[in-house]
Write an enzyme that holds these catalytic residues in place. Structure first.
Site, PDB file in Angstrom:
ATOM      1  N   TYR A 222     -65.303 152.245 127.882  1.00 49.54           N
ATOM      2  CA  TYR A 222     -64.200 153.018 128.479  1.00 49.54           C
ATOM      3  C   TYR A 222     -64.611 153.777 129.729  1.00 49.54           C
ATOM      4  CZ  TYR A 222     -62.562 152.754 123.579  1.00 49.54           C
ATOM      5  OH  TYR A 222     -62.193 152.346 122.327  1.00 49.54           O
TER       6      TYR A 222
ATOM      7  N   TYR B 187     -65.957 158.133 117.344  1.00 46.97           N
ATOM      8  CA  TYR B 187     -66.021 156.794 117.939  1.00 46.97           C
ATOM      9  C   TYR B 187     -67.414 156.417 118.439  1.00 46.97           C
ATOM     10  CZ  TYR B 187     -61.056 157.569 117.550  1.00 46.97           C
ATOM     11  OH  TYR B 187     -59.818 157.868 117.043  1.00 46.97           O
TER      12      TYR B 187
ATOM     13  N   CYS C 138     -80.749 144.778 125.849  1.00 48.46           N
ATOM     14  CA  CYS C 138     -80.878 143.790 126.916  1.00 48.46           C
ATOM     15  C   CYS C 138     -79.537 143.601 127.601  1.00 48.46           C
ATOM     16  CB  CYS C 138     -81.371 142.473 126.343  1.00 48.46           C
ATOM     17  SG  CYS C 138     -83.057 142.616 125.852  1.00 48.46           S
TER      18      CYS C 138
ATOM     19  N   ARG D  23     -60.586 162.478 116.898  1.00 49.98           N
ATOM     20  CA  ARG D  23     -61.567 162.980 117.866  1.00 49.98           C
ATOM     21  C   ARG D  23     -61.587 164.513 117.924  1.00 49.98           C
ATOM     22  NH1 ARG D  23     -62.260 159.918 122.477  1.00 49.98           N
ATOM     23  NH2 ARG D  23     -60.287 158.979 121.888  1.00 49.98           N
TER      24      ARG D  23
HETATM   25  C1  PLP Z   1     -52.228 155.667 114.941  1.00 51.17           C
HETATM   26  C2  PLP Z   1     -53.369 156.509 115.378  1.00 51.17           C
HETATM   27  N1  PLP Z   1     -53.455 157.749 114.885  1.00 51.17           N
HETATM   28  C3  PLP Z   1     -54.484 158.557 115.237  1.00 51.17           C
HETATM   29  C4  PLP Z   1     -55.470 158.127 116.086  1.00 51.17           C
HETATM   30  C5  PLP Z   1     -56.598 159.054 116.399  1.00 51.17           C
HETATM   31  O1  PLP Z   1     -56.734 159.333 117.744  1.00 51.17           O
HETATM   32  P1  PLP Z   1     -57.753 160.480 118.212  1.00 51.17           P
HETATM   33  O2  PLP Z   1     -59.024 160.267 117.490  1.00 51.17           O
HETATM   34  O3  PLP Z   1     -57.863 160.287 119.669  1.00 51.17           O
HETATM   35  O4  PLP Z   1     -57.115 161.779 117.819  1.00 51.17           O
HETATM   36  C6  PLP Z   1     -55.421 156.832 116.616  1.00 51.17           C
HETATM   37  C7  PLP Z   1     -56.469 156.357 117.536  1.00 51.17           C
HETATM   38  O5  PLP Z   1     -56.526 155.278 117.994  1.00 51.17           O
HETATM   39  C8  PLP Z   1     -54.343 155.997 116.240  1.00 51.17           C
HETATM   40  O6  PLP Z   1     -54.241 154.751 116.701  1.00 51.17           O
END
Ligand code: PLP
Length: 463
Positions: free
Chosen positions: A364, A421, A391, A323
């Site tokens: 979420y 995401y 819908c 993210r």
């Molecule tokens: C093992 C692991 N690494 C990295 C991430 C990436 O998380 P983010 O996109 O919040 O940095 C996730 C997200 O679910 C994860 O499960």
């Protein structure tokens, strides 16, 4: 985060209802740089531009809804993560946030590694030329077929997530006449989200092997005995959208504690530790994420301090931001279709996408911002809820935000910080077609994932 109702502004309510919103901004035309990517601004006519192209042109060329991804911003963020951790650590971009072949190529060029968590992500990575030794393969239930492909490809590490997988990976590696580098994913009893973390009882989840009760130590014991495995380290991922480092502090303390126990029991100092991803971004003006160099400094200091205290050599650190790299680089461009003012409540603004291109709000309770981008407006702020065309009454993109009261069908609005995401979790609910991802850069736009078509849908439906 609870926010208070504000008594100013909208045309359809004298007193605003309770909701998740701050006061309307003083000027709805100003774009808060915190939530928009680097090259986004308004041009002299008031139209928003990204990567040197205005949104009206983008909408004409590529249609709406569309994810508009700022390549320069993506590369800059990737570089700044890489630079912040330097050559003594590894940055694995978490492909689950958003993956495409262009993304893989940019990552490769910027010197990042890649974390994949399915055969599909692995195939995308390999087909776009990511060297296999820079790929980490995750997942709590990888199939034997996926494991075999990963081992055959020569991935740099497989992150083991269960006792069964320890044996499966070892067996497949031996069959293929190789030794697979692995990390063992543990749960340290810490769960962190946004500003809070809780350090009790979070072994109650499907990922990882609990540290509590000695299960993680037993997993290491078993893995070290198997010829097909080279155990290179321990992995811990504690949550998502984290701003506060204290959860990482507790996690690092516990991981290093395990490294010390391993050294004492087996005489082995594991050379690596992976602290996962989860670093937060600004979805609204209220969010204050940390810069990569601050995060790198904090994590390195925590691990170094813990290792010194345990008299261990400091292991090589890796992190897996998804993210924090791709999230802020994109916005979703929508066209307004209908507008429904509800007396003393809020105004429902329907756009041509919805929960199929952004499920995070429904799933979420995520918060987003929104702006009118095809023009400016001096109209009063109106409390709006941006909803989709599905819908489903939970089909909400932005729960509560202010838009100008003269908003009209045909206007373009954009929701920033949708790079992570959103496309990766997009669906075909109601047979709505998934939007394209359009990369913009230096005045040019390029489709990196094309819009789905009805033919795509019908091709899968074999009758
Ligand atoms: C093992 C692991 N690494 C990295 C991430 C990436 O998380 P983010 O996109 O919040 O940095 C996730 C997200 O679910 C994860 O499960």
């Amino acid at each position: 985060m609870s926010r208070s109702a504000h008594p100013a502004g909208p045309r359809h309510a004298d007193v605003l209802p309770e909701g998740h919103y701050s006061a309307p901004p003083a000027d709805l035309n100003t774009l808060d740089a915190k939530v928009w990517s680097e090259t986004v601004s308004r041009d002299a006519d008031g139209v928003v531009t990204a990567g040197g192209l205005d949104v009206k042109t983008l909408a004409e060329r590529h249609g709406t809804p569309a994810y508009i991804l700022d390549e320069a911003d993506f590369r800059a963020r990737a570089r700044s993560w890489r630079g912040a951790f330097g050559s003594d650590a590894d940055v694995f971009y978490a492909g689950k946030a958003f993956l495409s072949r262009a993304i893989v190529r940019w990552l490769h060029e910027e010197g990042l590694n890649l974390d994949v968590c399915s055969g599909g992500e692995l195939a995308t990575a390999i087909s776009a030329g990511m060297p296999a030794d820079r790929i980490a393969f995750h997942g709590n239930n990888k199939s034997t077929e996926e494991i075999r492909r990963a081992v055959e490809a020569g991935v740099g590490r497989i992150v083991l997530d269960s006792f069964q997988e320890i044996v499966r990976v070892a067996h497949i590696a031996q069959e293929l006449g190789t030794r697979q580098r692995v990390q063992i994913r543990i749960t340290v009893g810490v769960e962190a989200h946004t500003h809070e973390f809780i350090a009790t009882a979070h072994e109650d989840q499907k990922f990882g092997i609990p540290l509590a009760g000695g299960q993680a130590a037993e997993a290491v014991r078993r893995a070290l005995r198997l010829d097909g495995l080279e155990v290179i380290g321990i992995h811990s991922h504690i949550g998502s959208q984290i701003f506060d480092m204290s959860g990482f502090e507790v996690a690092a303390h516990r991981v290093v504690g395990l490294l010390k126990d391993i050294r004492d029991e087996h005489g082995v100092e594991l050379p690596e530790i992976d602290l996962g991803g989860g670093l937060g971004i600004a979805y609204t003006s209220d969010d204050d994420p940390r810069e990569p160099h601050e995060i790198a400094k904090a994590l390195t200091e925590i691990v170094t301090r813990e290792c010194e205290a345990a008299k261990l050599r400091t292991p090589r650190i890796s992190v897996e931001p998804g993210r924090a790299i791709v999230g802020p680089t994109a916005f979703t461009l929508y066209e307004v279709g209908t507008i429904k003012p509800l007396d003393n409540l809020r105004t429902y603004v329907s756009v041509d996408g919805g929960m199929s291109d952004n499920i995070r709000t429904a799933l979420y309770d995520a918060e987003y911002s929104v702006a009118l981008v095809s023009r400016t407006s001096d109209a009063a702020p109106m409390l709006a809820r941006v909803v989709g065309k599905h819908c489903e009454s939970g089909d909400i993109v932005v729960k509560d935000a202010f838009l100008p009261a003269d908003l009209a069908p045909g206007d373009l609005i954009a929701v920033p910080a949708t790079g992570a995401y959103c496309r990766s979790m997009a669906s075909n609910y109601n047979h709505v077609l998934r939007p394209p991802v359009v990369a913009v850069h230096d005045g040019e736009s390029r489709v990196i994932v094309r819009r789905e078509t009805e033919e795509d849908l019908l091709r899968l439906d074999v009758g």
